[in-house]
Design a protein around this motif. Structure first.
Motif, PDB file in Angstrom:
ATOM      1  N   PRO A 119      43.280  20.526 -22.469  1.00  0.00           N
ATOM      2  CA  PRO A 119      43.319  21.966 -22.198  1.00  0.00           C
ATOM      3  C   PRO A 119      42.939  22.364 -20.770  1.00  0.00           C
ATOM      4  CG  PRO A 119      41.236  21.423 -23.190  1.00  0.00           C
ATOM      5  CD  PRO A 119      41.977  20.120 -23.030  1.00  0.00           C
ATOM      6  N   VAL A 120      42.959  21.427 -19.828  1.00  0.00           N
ATOM      7  CA  VAL A 120      42.685  21.821 -18.441  1.00  0.00           C
ATOM      8  C   VAL A 120      43.702  22.885 -18.017  1.00  0.00           C
ATOM      9  CG1 VAL A 120      42.515  21.011 -16.060  1.00  0.00           C
ATOM     10  CG2 VAL A 120      41.762  19.543 -17.925  1.00  0.00           C
ATOM     11  N   VAL A 121      44.945  22.670 -18.414  1.00  0.00           N
ATOM     12  CA  VAL A 121      45.985  23.698 -18.239  1.00  0.00           C
ATOM     13  C   VAL A 121      46.734  23.824 -19.561  1.00  0.00           C
ATOM     14  CG1 VAL A 121      46.298  23.281 -15.762  1.00  0.00           C
ATOM     15  CG2 VAL A 121      47.691  22.021 -17.403  1.00  0.00           C
ATOM     16  N   THR A 122      47.640  24.793 -19.633  1.00  0.00           N
ATOM     17  CA  THR A 122      48.398  24.999 -20.871  1.00  0.00           C
ATOM     18  C   THR A 122      49.183  23.751 -21.268  1.00  0.00           C
ATOM     19  OG1 THR A 122      50.263  26.191 -21.866  1.00  0.00           O
ATOM     20  CG2 THR A 122      50.235  26.100 -19.479  1.00  0.00           C
ATOM     21  N   LEU A 123      49.394  23.590 -22.560  1.00  0.00           N
ATOM     22  CA  LEU A 123      50.180  22.470 -23.082  1.00  0.00           C
ATOM     23  C   LEU A 123      51.682  22.710 -22.885  1.00  0.00           C
ATOM     24  CD1 LEU A 123      49.772  19.805 -24.821  1.00  0.00           C
ATOM     25  CD2 LEU A 123      50.088  21.226 -26.829  1.00  0.00           C
ATOM     26  N   ASN A 124      52.061  23.900 -22.445  1.00  0.00           N
ATOM     27  CA  ASN A 124      53.477  24.292 -22.367  1.00  0.00           C
ATOM     28  C   ASN A 124      54.273  23.450 -21.357  1.00  0.00           C
ATOM     29  OD1 ASN A 124      55.907  25.547 -22.234  1.00  0.00           O
ATOM     30  ND2 ASN A 124      55.101  27.616 -21.839  1.00  0.00           N
ATOM     31  N   PRO A 125      55.201  22.606 -21.828  1.00  0.00           N
ATOM     32  CA  PRO A 125      55.965  21.740 -20.913  1.00  0.00           C
ATOM     33  C   PRO A 125      56.894  22.516 -19.985  1.00  0.00           C
ATOM     34  CG  PRO A 125      56.242  21.047 -23.199  1.00  0.00           C
ATOM     35  CD  PRO A 125      55.591  22.387 -23.227  1.00  0.00           C
ATOM     36  N   LEU A 126      57.300  23.721 -20.398  1.00  0.00           N
ATOM     37  CA  LEU A 126      58.213  24.487 -19.545  1.00  0.00           C
ATOM     38  C   LEU A 126      57.549  24.857 -18.223  1.00  0.00           C
ATOM     39  CD1 LEU A 126      61.020  24.823 -20.614  1.00  0.00           C
ATOM     40  CD2 LEU A 126      59.528  25.088 -22.576  1.00  0.00           C
ATOM     41  N   VAL A 127      56.233  25.049 -18.247  1.00  0.00           N
ATOM     42  CA  VAL A 127      55.513  25.343 -17.003  1.00  0.00           C
ATOM     43  C   VAL A 127      55.491  24.106 -16.104  1.00  0.00           C
ATOM     44  CG1 VAL A 127      53.331  26.128 -16.005  1.00  0.00           C
ATOM     45  CG2 VAL A 127      54.101  27.085 -18.181  1.00  0.00           C
ATOM     46  N   GLY A 128      55.302  22.951 -16.699  1.00  0.00           N
ATOM     47  CA  GLY A 128      55.322  21.700 -15.932  1.00  0.00           C
ATOM     48  C   GLY A 128      56.689  21.432 -15.316  1.00  0.00           C
ATOM     49  N   LEU A 129      57.748  21.656 -16.089  1.00  0.00           N
ATOM     50  CA  LEU A 129      59.099  21.446 -15.566  1.00  0.00           C
ATOM     51  C   LEU A 129      59.361  22.403 -14.403  1.00  0.00           C
ATOM     52  CD1 LEU A 129      61.068  21.088 -18.941  1.00  0.00           C
ATOM     53  CD2 LEU A 129      60.501  19.263 -17.344  1.00  0.00           C
ATOM     54  N   TYR A 130      58.953  23.659 -14.604  1.00  0.00           N
ATOM     55  CA  TYR A 130      59.093  24.677 -13.553  1.00  0.00           C
ATOM     56  C   TYR A 130      58.392  24.234 -12.264  1.00  0.00           C
ATOM     57  CZ  TYR A 130      57.210  28.837 -11.134  1.00  0.00           C
ATOM     58  OH  TYR A 130      56.791  29.747 -10.188  1.00  0.00           O
ATOM     59  N   MET A 131      57.170  23.726 -12.398  1.00  0.00           N
ATOM     60  CA  MET A 131      56.414  23.309 -11.210  1.00  0.00           C
ATOM     61  C   MET A 131      57.066  22.105 -10.526  1.00  0.00           C
ATOM     62  SD  MET A 131      54.111  25.267 -10.270  1.00  0.00           S
ATOM     63  CE  MET A 131      53.374  24.270  -8.967  1.00  0.00           C
ATOM     64  N   ALA A 132      57.591  21.174 -11.303  1.00  0.00           N
ATOM     65  CA  ALA A 132      58.203  19.972 -10.716  1.00  0.00           C
ATOM     66  C   ALA A 132      59.444  20.334  -9.905  1.00  0.00           C
ATOM     67  CB  ALA A 132      58.557  18.980 -11.822  1.00  0.00           C
ATOM     68  N   VAL A 133      60.173  21.375 -10.340  1.00  0.00           N
ATOM     69  CA  VAL A 133      61.402  21.715  -9.621  1.00  0.00           C
ATOM     70  C   VAL A 133      61.205  22.805  -8.569  1.00  0.00           C
ATOM     71  CG1 VAL A 133      62.895  20.938 -11.507  1.00  0.00           C
ATOM     72  CG2 VAL A 133      62.268  23.345 -11.382  1.00  0.00           C
ATOM     73  N   THR A 134      60.115  23.606  -8.670  1.00  0.00           N
ATOM     74  CA  THR A 134      59.916  24.684  -7.678  1.00  0.00           C
ATOM     75  C   THR A 134      58.717  24.456  -6.762  1.00  0.00           C
ATOM     76  OG1 THR A 134      58.423  26.035  -9.025  1.00  0.00           O
ATOM     77  CG2 THR A 134      60.803  26.385  -9.339  1.00  0.00           C
ATOM     78  N   ARG A 135      57.674  23.805  -7.250  1.00  0.00           N
ATOM     79  CA  ARG A 135      56.419  23.606  -6.519  1.00  0.00           C
ATOM     80  C   ARG A 135      55.864  24.925  -5.975  1.00  0.00           C
ATOM     81  NH1 ARG A 135      55.386  18.017  -5.488  1.00  0.00           N
ATOM     82  NH2 ARG A 135      54.031  18.500  -3.726  1.00  0.00           N
ATOM     83  N   ARG A 136      56.043  25.993  -6.761  1.00  0.00           N
ATOM     84  CA  ARG A 136      55.521  27.299  -6.359  1.00  0.00           C
ATOM     85  C   ARG A 136      54.070  27.431  -6.805  1.00  0.00           C
ATOM     86  NH1 ARG A 136      59.298  32.467  -7.207  1.00  0.00           N
ATOM     87  NH2 ARG A 136      60.808  32.020  -5.579  1.00  0.00           N
ATOM     88  N   THR A 137      53.168  27.679  -5.868  1.00  0.00           N
ATOM     89  CA  THR A 137      51.767  27.836  -6.227  1.00  0.00           C
ATOM     90  C   THR A 137      51.531  29.241  -6.794  1.00  0.00           C
ATOM     91  OG1 THR A 137      51.388  28.401  -3.914  1.00  0.00           O
ATOM     92  CG2 THR A 137      50.854  26.162  -4.584  1.00  0.00           C
ATOM     93  N   SER A 138      50.443  29.402  -7.559  1.00  0.00           N
ATOM     94  CA  SER A 138      50.239  30.662  -8.277  1.00  0.00           C
ATOM     95  C   SER A 138      49.888  31.818  -7.335  1.00  0.00           C
ATOM     96  CB  SER A 138      49.158  30.501  -9.338  1.00  0.00           C
ATOM     97  OG  SER A 138      47.912  30.287  -8.720  1.00  0.00           O
ATOM     98  N   ASP A 139      49.478  31.524  -6.096  1.00  0.00           N
ATOM     99  CA  ASP A 139      49.142  32.605  -5.168  1.00  0.00           C
ATOM    100  C   ASP A 139      50.387  33.243  -4.537  1.00  0.00           C
ATOM    101  OD1 ASP A 139      49.964  30.630  -3.429  1.00  0.00           O
ATOM    102  OD2 ASP A 139      48.012  30.374  -2.439  1.00  0.00           O
ATOM    103  N   GLY A 140      51.560  32.721  -4.860  1.00  0.00           N
ATOM    104  CA  GLY A 140      52.799  33.310  -4.340  1.00  0.00           C
ATOM    105  C   GLY A 140      53.076  32.995  -2.877  1.00  0.00           C
ATOM    106  N   LYS A 141      52.257  32.108  -2.297  1.00  0.00           N
ATOM    107  CA  LYS A 141      52.395  31.843  -0.860  1.00  0.00           C
ATOM    108  C   LYS A 141      53.428  30.761  -0.529  1.00  0.00           C
ATOM    109  CE  LYS A 141      47.881  33.501   0.554  1.00  0.00           C
ATOM    110  NZ  LYS A 141      46.490  33.108   0.685  1.00  0.00           N
ATOM    111  N   ASN A 142      53.991  30.140  -1.557  1.00  0.00           N
ATOM    112  CA  ASN A 142      54.973  29.075  -1.307  1.00  0.00           C
ATOM    113  C   ASN A 142      56.258  29.300  -2.104  1.00  0.00           C
ATOM    114  OD1 ASN A 142      53.389  26.935   0.365  1.00  0.00           O
ATOM    115  ND2 ASN A 142      51.997  27.541  -1.268  1.00  0.00           N
ATOM    116  N   PRO A 143      56.982  30.387  -1.790  1.00  0.00           N
ATOM    117  CA  PRO A 143      58.179  30.695  -2.591  1.00  0.00           C
ATOM    118  C   PRO A 143      59.216  29.574  -2.563  1.00  0.00           C
ATOM    119  CG  PRO A 143      58.077  32.078  -0.616  1.00  0.00           C
ATOM    120  CD  PRO A 143      56.747  31.380  -0.733  1.00  0.00           C
ATOM    121  N   ASN A 144      59.246  28.811  -1.473  1.00  0.00           N
ATOM    122  CA  ASN A 144      60.189  27.692  -1.416  1.00  0.00           C
ATOM    123  C   ASN A 144      59.526  26.374  -1.828  1.00  0.00           C
ATOM    124  OD1 ASN A 144      62.698  26.492  -0.879  1.00  0.00           O
ATOM    125  ND2 ASN A 144      61.985  25.806   1.136  1.00  0.00           N
TER     126      ASN A 144
END
Ligand SMILES: [Zn+2]
Length: 559
Positions: free
Chosen positions: A458-483
């Motif tokens: 439970p360090v982060v959500t179990l939701n795999p869709l969030v992991g897939l999203y991060m692997a393909v976008t690498r967008r940080t939660s602060d919005g500072k890395n849109p690319n």
């Protein structure tokens, strides 16, 4: 023909007929089935017979396998994938978290204190644990102290861990029960944080120092364990997770408590994920005694894999690096004591000789490098076998260690969702240069390293869709890395799906049994409400699961 032979033959015939009759068929037709099988990447229909896959192909060809008793499910063009396999969870602990005190998303110290105060009401005198707080989310980013919670917990022991599990806040009563005073020295690989003026413990305990309190917290009851596992299973179902690797056991006792919980659920038909367990490495001799090797077990529970720690975490500034932390020039992180005293190498070489799989938590570049040094020794000293050694997290690397991992066949068991938060502040800890090789998924894949995705739930959500999203976008939660943060390390959605399915199955020695949709494999699937292969990648994190299928049975259906 004598009578006994006849009886035997008729029994065999009866058994054959009844076993065929018992195997229910379920046809999933009219879908977009992305199989992760390179020989047949896309299909329209899949038919499960019993818990296995019987057929994968076109709607037309599927008709041949459908009869009056077949249950037919129209996927209405939706995307079906193999069920997600999460390569790194603390599953039952995650269940306890789901049903317990939640502090992670709070944004101020005041909210933190208020939440604890409310939670304690009615539970006075009982151990208050869990929490998963994160001071990086607060405006004032300083660590909490025992004084903040002492006023309303005079006789209630409290020990609340940071979300990464590498430090915890104890109140005065818990420190007293554990016998921790200003004179208590910090143990190897741990730190009792003390006030620089008074020398008094502040309540913060890091890494191995947490054991001083963990060891006196009474075990949960069986009923509590059942509640926690039920909560975690419900979470897995709704996120399409059909298998997990469970890294929960920090002690032998916790393993001995959790394993029977899984086994009881399996017996009662309630276990809706397949579990690959990881026992603490210091207890590996138990496996030798019972003759257990890697991947021992059935379709639901396997044993024969070990877990060790090489270092701490970046958030707690205990991940072990070659160069010091930018913010703290004397700090190189905290190597785990079993790396310093040589026990890891000794145990690992022996366990490996007996074909037990080893998974090592290593976050800093020095931790990864030191781990690989030991794997090289295994290669040289032990029989050449397909050991599938894991580096868990593998967050920061020396560039030259990436091809080294590939050469040694070491699996990178990584958690893309971590990057979402860590990416916001990592530069403050390690500077720009080292950021280039932070979560280097593309470099791993290009070098030929097998990458296995998970979450660290439970360090982060179990939701795999969030992991897939991060692997393909690498967008940080602060919005500072849109690319994307270090965008050269983004990977494709097809690669990411493979990391979350077939590669994770490989990491468990089960790629012939699951991880792709092909005849003969276990019928574990997930159906999504959007096509993540074609939608805008930034929307992947909001995609929902429509249906989860485990061994041919629908275990979750969105309403
Ligand atoms: Zn973990």
């Amino acid at each position: 023909m004598n009578l006994s032979k006849l009886i035997i033959i008729s029994i065999i015939m009866l058994l054959t007929i009844s076993s065929n009759a018992q195997l229910k068929r379920t046809a999933f037709i009219n879908g977009k089935i992305y199989t992760v099988n390179p020989k047949q990447p896309l299909a329209q229909s899949v038919i499960a017979e019993g818990n296995r896959i019987l057929f994968v192909g076109s709607n037309k060809d599927a008709q041949r396998y459908i009869n009056k008793t077949t249950k037919v499910i129209d996927l209405k063009g939706k995307l079906m994938l193999p069920g997600f396999i999460d390569g790194h969870t603390h599953f039952i602990n995650g269940g306890f978290h789901l049903i317990g005190l939640k502090l992670h998303d709070l944004t101020s110290k005041k909210d933190f204190v208020d939440a604890i105060k409310n939670y304690v009401k009615g539970k006075e005198g009982r151990w208050i644990t869990g929490g998963r707080w994160d001071h990086e989310n607060w405006q004032d980013k300083t660590l909490p102290t025992k004084e903040m919670i002492d006023p309303f917990t005079p006789k209630t022991p409290v020990f609340l861990k940071r979300y990464d599990g590498h430090m915890g806040l104890a109140n005065s009563y818990a420190l007293k029960l554990a016998g921790i005073t200003k004179d208590t020295p910090s143990p190897e690989g741990g730190l009792i944080v003390k006030d620089p003026k008074t020398g008094e413990p502040t309540g913060i305990l890091k890494d191995n120092a947490m054991d001083l309190i963990d060891n006196i917290i009474p075990e949960h009851s069986d009923v509590e364990y059942n509640e926690a596992l039920t909560a975690a299973l419900n979470e897995a179902k709704r996120f399409g997770v059909t298998s997990i690797e469970d890294m929960s056991y920090t002690t032998d006792e916790s393993f001995e408590k959790q394993l029977p919980t899984y086994q009881n659920f399996e017996k009662e038909g309630k276990l809706t994920v397949r579990v690959a367990t990881r026992m603490p490495i210091k207890t590996y001799k138990k496996f030798l005694k019972d003759g257990i090797e890697y991947n021992f077990g059935d379709d639901f529970i396997t044993l024969g894999s070990l877990k060790a720690y090489a270092d701490g975490s970046l958030g707690s500034s205990t991940a072990w690096f070659f160069e010091p932390y930018v913010s703290d020039k004397d700090n190189y992180g905290l190597p785990n004591d079993i790396f310093k005293n040589g026990n890891f190498e000794k145990w690992a070489l022996d366990a490996d000789k007996h074909k037990l799989q080893i998974c090592v938590h290593a976050i800093g570049d020095k931790a990864v490098s030191s781990t690989l040094d030991v794997v090289e020794k295994m290669e040289n000293e032990n029989p050449n076998w397909d050991r599938r050694f894991h580096v868990e997290h593998a967050q920061h690397l020396k560039p030259q260690d990436i091809p080294r991992m590939a050469k040694l066949g070491v699996i990178a068991s990584v958690q893309p969702t971590h990057l979402m938060e860590d990416g916001n502040w990592a530069v403050k800890r390690i500077g720009k240069e080292r950021l280039k090789y932070m979560h280097p998924y593309n470099s791993f894949l290009n070098a030929g390293v097998i990458v296995d995705f998970g979450t660290d739930f439970p360090v982060v959500t179990l939701n795999p869709l969030v992991g897939l999203y991060m692997a393909v976008t690498r967008r940080t939660s602060d919005g500072k890395n849109p690319n994307g943060l270090e965008p050269q390390e983004k990977i494709s959605i097809e690669q990411a799906i493979k990391c979350y399915t077939l590669n994770s199955a490989y990491a468990e020695f089960q790629e012939n049994k699951k991880g792709s949709i092909e005849p003969g494999k276990l019928a574990d699937f997930v159906v999504l409400d959007k096509d993540i292969l074609t939608i805008d990648p930034v929307k992947i994190k909001d995609v929902k699961v429509d249906m989860t299928v485990l061994g041919g049975k629908i275990v979750y259906k969105a309403d």
